[in-house]
Motif scaffolding. Structure first.
Motif, PDB file in Angstrom:
ATOM      1  N   THR A 198       3.579   4.270   3.796  1.00  0.00           N
ATOM      2  CA  THR A 198       3.595   3.023   4.545  1.00  0.00           C
ATOM      3  C   THR A 198       2.627   3.115   5.715  1.00  0.00           C
ATOM      4  O   THR A 198       2.219   4.184   6.138  1.00  0.00           O
ATOM      5  CB  THR A 198       5.010   2.717   5.072  1.00  0.00           C
ATOM      6  N   VAL A 199       2.255   1.976   6.235  1.00  0.00           N
ATOM      7  CA  VAL A 199       1.398   1.901   7.410  1.00  0.00           C
ATOM      8  C   VAL A 199       2.117   1.087   8.465  1.00  0.00           C
ATOM      9  O   VAL A 199       3.070   0.359   8.185  1.00  0.00           O
ATOM     10  CB  VAL A 199       0.039   1.257   7.068  1.00  0.00           C
ATOM     11  N   LEU A 200       1.638   1.211   9.708  1.00  0.00           N
ATOM     12  CA  LEU A 200       2.233   0.498  10.835  1.00  0.00           C
ATOM     13  C   LEU A 200       3.709   0.811  10.978  1.00  0.00           C
ATOM     14  O   LEU A 200       4.522  -0.081  11.238  1.00  0.00           O
ATOM     15  CB  LEU A 200       2.023  -1.018  10.686  1.00  0.00           C
ATOM     16  N   ASN A 201       4.070   2.075  10.805  1.00  0.00           N
ATOM     17  CA  ASN A 201       5.471   2.453  10.945  1.00  0.00           C
ATOM     18  C   ASN A 201       5.603   3.619  11.911  1.00  0.00           C
ATOM     19  O   ASN A 201       4.633   4.319  12.218  1.00  0.00           O
ATOM     20  CB  ASN A 201       6.082   2.810   9.586  1.00  0.00           C
ATOM     21  N   TYR A 202       6.811   3.824  12.395  1.00  0.00           N
ATOM     22  CA  TYR A 202       7.104   4.885  13.361  1.00  0.00           C
ATOM     23  C   TYR A 202       7.117   6.233  12.667  1.00  0.00           C
ATOM     24  O   TYR A 202       7.752   6.410  11.632  1.00  0.00           O
ATOM     25  CB  TYR A 202       8.459   4.602  14.014  1.00  0.00           C
ATOM     26  N   LEU A 203       6.387   7.204  13.245  1.00  0.00           N
ATOM     27  CA  LEU A 203       6.303   8.561  12.699  1.00  0.00           C
ATOM     28  C   LEU A 203       6.887   9.526  13.729  1.00  0.00           C
ATOM     29  O   LEU A 203       6.207   9.897  14.691  1.00  0.00           O
ATOM     30  CB  LEU A 203       4.845   8.927  12.389  1.00  0.00           C
ATOM     31  N   PRO A 204       8.150   9.917  13.574  1.00  0.00           N
ATOM     32  CA  PRO A 204       8.782  10.796  14.573  1.00  0.00           C
ATOM     33  C   PRO A 204       8.155  12.180  14.598  1.00  0.00           C
ATOM     34  O   PRO A 204       7.871  12.762  13.563  1.00  0.00           O
ATOM     35  CB  PRO A 204      10.242  10.844  14.115  1.00  0.00           C
ATOM     36  N   ARG A 205       7.924  12.707  15.788  1.00  0.00           N
ATOM     37  CA  ARG A 205       7.382  14.039  15.988  1.00  0.00           C
ATOM     38  C   ARG A 205       7.976  14.632  17.270  1.00  0.00           C
ATOM     39  O   ARG A 205       8.488  13.915  18.121  1.00  0.00           O
ATOM     40  CB  ARG A 205       5.853  14.009  16.133  1.00  0.00           C
ATOM     41  N   GLU A 206       7.865  15.942  17.394  1.00  0.00           N
ATOM     42  CA  GLU A 206       8.223  16.603  18.638  1.00  0.00           C
ATOM     43  C   GLU A 206       6.938  16.822  19.433  1.00  0.00           C
ATOM     44  O   GLU A 206       6.292  17.860  19.346  1.00  0.00           O
ATOM     45  CB  GLU A 206       8.917  17.944  18.348  1.00  0.00           C
TER      46      GLU A 206
ATOM     47  N   PHE B 232      -5.157   4.894   6.038  1.00  0.00           N
ATOM     48  CA  PHE B 232      -5.377   3.502   5.636  1.00  0.00           C
ATOM     49  C   PHE B 232      -5.861   2.670   6.813  1.00  0.00           C
ATOM     50  O   PHE B 232      -6.806   1.880   6.680  1.00  0.00           O
ATOM     51  CB  PHE B 232      -4.086   2.911   5.069  1.00  0.00           C
ATOM     52  N   MET B 233      -5.233   2.830   7.970  1.00  0.00           N
ATOM     53  CA  MET B 233      -5.639   2.054   9.142  1.00  0.00           C
ATOM     54  C   MET B 233      -7.039   2.439   9.595  1.00  0.00           C
ATOM     55  O   MET B 233      -7.824   1.589  10.032  1.00  0.00           O
ATOM     56  CB  MET B 233      -4.626   2.254  10.275  1.00  0.00           C
ATOM     57  N   MET B 234      -7.377   3.737   9.485  1.00  0.00           N
ATOM     58  CA  MET B 234      -8.722   4.185   9.851  1.00  0.00           C
ATOM     59  C   MET B 234      -9.765   3.562   8.923  1.00  0.00           C
ATOM     60  O   MET B 234     -10.804   3.060   9.381  1.00  0.00           O
ATOM     61  CB  MET B 234      -8.795   5.710   9.774  1.00  0.00           C
ATOM     62  N   ILE B 235      -9.507   3.588   7.631  1.00  0.00           N
ATOM     63  CA  ILE B 235     -10.451   3.021   6.663  1.00  0.00           C
ATOM     64  C   ILE B 235     -10.586   1.516   6.865  1.00  0.00           C
ATOM     65  O   ILE B 235     -11.691   0.960   6.816  1.00  0.00           O
ATOM     66  CB  ILE B 235     -10.002   3.348   5.226  1.00  0.00           C
TER      67      ILE B 235
ATOM     68  N   ALA C 193      -4.168   2.664  19.913  1.00  0.00           N
ATOM     69  CA  ALA C 193      -3.383   1.614  19.272  1.00  0.00           C
ATOM     70  C   ALA C 193      -2.492   2.190  18.179  1.00  0.00           C
ATOM     71  O   ALA C 193      -1.314   1.817  18.053  1.00  0.00           O
ATOM     72  CB  ALA C 193      -4.309   0.546  18.693  1.00  0.00           C
ATOM     73  N   ILE C 194      -3.044   3.114  17.380  1.00  0.00           N
ATOM     74  CA  ILE C 194      -2.249   3.759  16.332  1.00  0.00           C
ATOM     75  C   ILE C 194      -1.106   4.565  16.945  1.00  0.00           C
ATOM     76  O   ILE C 194       0.032   4.547  16.451  1.00  0.00           O
ATOM     77  CB  ILE C 194      -3.142   4.659  15.460  1.00  0.00           C
ATOM     78  N   LEU C 195      -1.409   5.270  18.053  1.00  0.00           N
ATOM     79  CA  LEU C 195      -0.371   6.046  18.729  1.00  0.00           C
ATOM     80  C   LEU C 195       0.745   5.141  19.234  1.00  0.00           C
ATOM     81  O   LEU C 195       1.933   5.469  19.122  1.00  0.00           O
ATOM     82  CB  LEU C 195      -0.965   6.816  19.904  1.00  0.00           C
ATOM     83  N   PHE C 196       0.342   4.007  19.804  1.00  0.00           N
ATOM     84  CA  PHE C 196       1.350   3.104  20.353  1.00  0.00           C
ATOM     85  C   PHE C 196       2.304   2.614  19.269  1.00  0.00           C
ATOM     86  O   PHE C 196       3.510   2.479  19.500  1.00  0.00           O
ATOM     87  CB  PHE C 196       0.655   1.917  21.017  1.00  0.00           C
ATOM     88  N   ILE C 197       1.770   2.384  18.077  1.00  0.00           N
ATOM     89  CA  ILE C 197       2.606   1.922  16.972  1.00  0.00           C
ATOM     90  C   ILE C 197       3.380   3.071  16.338  1.00  0.00           C
ATOM     91  O   ILE C 197       4.582   2.961  16.079  1.00  0.00           O
ATOM     92  CB  ILE C 197       1.746   1.216  15.906  1.00  0.00           C
ATOM     93  N   SER C 198       2.704   4.191  16.110  1.00  0.00           N
ATOM     94  CA  SER C 198       3.283   5.283  15.332  1.00  0.00           C
ATOM     95  C   SER C 198       4.157   6.220  16.154  1.00  0.00           C
ATOM     96  O   SER C 198       4.961   6.959  15.585  1.00  0.00           O
ATOM     97  CB  SER C 198       2.166   6.100  14.666  1.00  0.00           C
ATOM     98  N   ALA C 199       3.994   6.228  17.481  1.00  0.00           N
ATOM     99  CA  ALA C 199       4.746   7.165  18.313  1.00  0.00           C
ATOM    100  C   ALA C 199       5.824   6.485  19.140  1.00  0.00           C
ATOM    101  O   ALA C 199       6.430   7.126  20.005  1.00  0.00           O
ATOM    102  CB  ALA C 199       3.790   7.932  19.234  1.00  0.00           C
ATOM    103  N   THR C 200       6.064   5.202  18.892  1.00  0.00           N
ATOM    104  CA  THR C 200       7.068   4.464  19.664  1.00  0.00           C
ATOM    105  C   THR C 200       8.143   3.921  18.741  1.00  0.00           C
ATOM    106  O   THR C 200       7.855   3.131  17.834  1.00  0.00           O
ATOM    107  CB  THR C 200       6.422   3.294  20.435  1.00  0.00           C
ATOM    108  N   ASN C 201       9.361   4.344  18.961  1.00  0.00           N
ATOM    109  CA  ASN C 201      10.492   3.820  18.207  1.00  0.00           C
ATOM    110  C   ASN C 201      10.618   2.315  18.470  1.00  0.00           C
ATOM    111  O   ASN C 201      10.520   1.886  19.629  1.00  0.00           O
ATOM    112  CB  ASN C 201      11.770   4.543  18.623  1.00  0.00           C
ATOM    113  N   PRO C 202      10.794   1.492  17.434  1.00  0.00           N
ATOM    114  CA  PRO C 202      10.875   0.037  17.643  1.00  0.00           C
ATOM    115  C   PRO C 202      11.925  -0.380  18.661  1.00  0.00           C
ATOM    116  O   PRO C 202      11.683  -1.292  19.469  1.00  0.00           O
ATOM    117  CB  PRO C 202      11.222  -0.491  16.247  1.00  0.00           C
ATOM    118  N   SER C 203      13.078   0.272  18.649  1.00  0.00           N
ATOM    119  CA  SER C 203      14.110  -0.069  19.637  1.00  0.00           C
ATOM    120  C   SER C 203      13.660   0.282  21.051  1.00  0.00           C
ATOM    121  O   SER C 203      13.932  -0.445  22.012  1.00  0.00           O
ATOM    122  CB  SER C 203      15.415   0.666  19.308  1.00  0.00           C
TER     123      SER C 203
END
Length: 276
Positions: free
Chosen positions: A5-13, A67-70, A132-142
């Motif tokens: 998927t794209v534009l989704n949250y990717l949890p990391r430490e 995908f977002m990069m391409i 922009a990718i970090l803001f989307i992928s590193a931020t939980n929607p809640s």
């Protein structure tokens, strides 16, 4: 295997993930404004270094956001192409000089100024995209909804945004599942099929997807109504975290970068001209 998927949250430490949603939102806005107000190549290169370093800190891998990069690269190439087609002398107008490299046809001359202008346009994209990718992928929607509410946005709007962000990966997974099911039934969607045949066969995927989406929206709406959503003017947030030292450091960095970009722009102008 689950669909990618794209534009989704990717949890990391990572340090980036541990920042509060308000911090990430404020840094994203400051960094975006810093890159928007200038075309100075040196400032953009400095912002690019910060952007790539932040992406490295997040521990998000390139293949996860490929995908977002391409998509960005394709959009960037089209943007530069249209700039050249509709205004091939924009760089000459901005920099005040004209150094022709070679002539194409009619009024289309390839100049150093035009290429340099398009280079700066490309840099602005490369600066903004990782953040922009970090803001989307590193931020939980809640957490993002809580951050919007913390800066004065209605919690109803914030919650709607959070649901939309959570819903995008679900739509992609549903599309992948329905597509595989239809192909197993003999509906061809491969590149070997003619374009209009693929377009016609796509309807057999879109209709079930729309019906599934409407059913999910109705279920969410009923659940929220049963819980009394919207009854009070304020609400508490489970994902809202207190500020830590790293948040103040990130905010200070965002303010400094914005201040440097604004200061250089006011002092030397928006454009760095190497041709004078």
């Amino acid at each position: 295997m689950a669909a990618k998927t794209v534009l989704n949250y990717l949890p990391r430490e990572s340090v980036v993930h541990k920042l509060t949603g308000t911090t990430k939102l404020a840094f994203f806005l400051l960094f975006t404004f810093a890159s928007m107000i200038t075309y100075n190549t040196w400032v953009l290169l400095g912002l690019l270094a910060v952007s790539l370093f932040a992406f490295k800190l997040s521990r998000i891998h390139f293949r996860e956001v490929r995908f977002m990069m391409i998509f960005m690269l394709v959009f960037l190439l089209l943007n530069n192409l249209f700039i050249l087609l509709f205004d091939p002398n924009q760089g000459t107008t901005l920099y005040g000089t004209r150094h022709v490299l070679f002539h194409l046809f009619w009024r289309y001359d390839i100049t150093q100024e035009q290429l340099f202008y398009m280079l700066n346009i490309s840099l602005k994209y490369f600066v903004a995209l990782p953040v922009a990718i970090l803001f989307i992928s590193a931020t939980n929607p809640s957490e993002f909804a809580a951050s919007l509410n913390s800066i004065g946005v209605s919690y109803k709007i914030g919650y709607s945004v959070a649901i939309a962000l959570r819903y995008i990966p679900d739509i992609q997974r549903d599309y992948h599942s329905i597509s595989q099911a239809q192909q197993a039934r003999g509906v061809e969607l491969g590149k070997s099929e003619p374009f209009f045949a693929r377009l016609k066969n796509s309807v057999s995927i879109l209709m079930p997807l729309i019906l599934t989406s409407l059913n999910r929206i109705n279920t969410i709406s009923n659940a929220m109504e049963l819980r009394g959503f919207g009854k009070d003017k304020k609400r508490t947030w489970y994902m809202k975290r207190p500020f830590a030292r790293r948040d103040f450091v990130a905010l200070a960095l965002g303010v400094v970068l914005f201040g440097i970009s604004l200061g250089i722009t006011l002092r030397f102008g928006r454009f760095y001209n190497p041709f004078k």
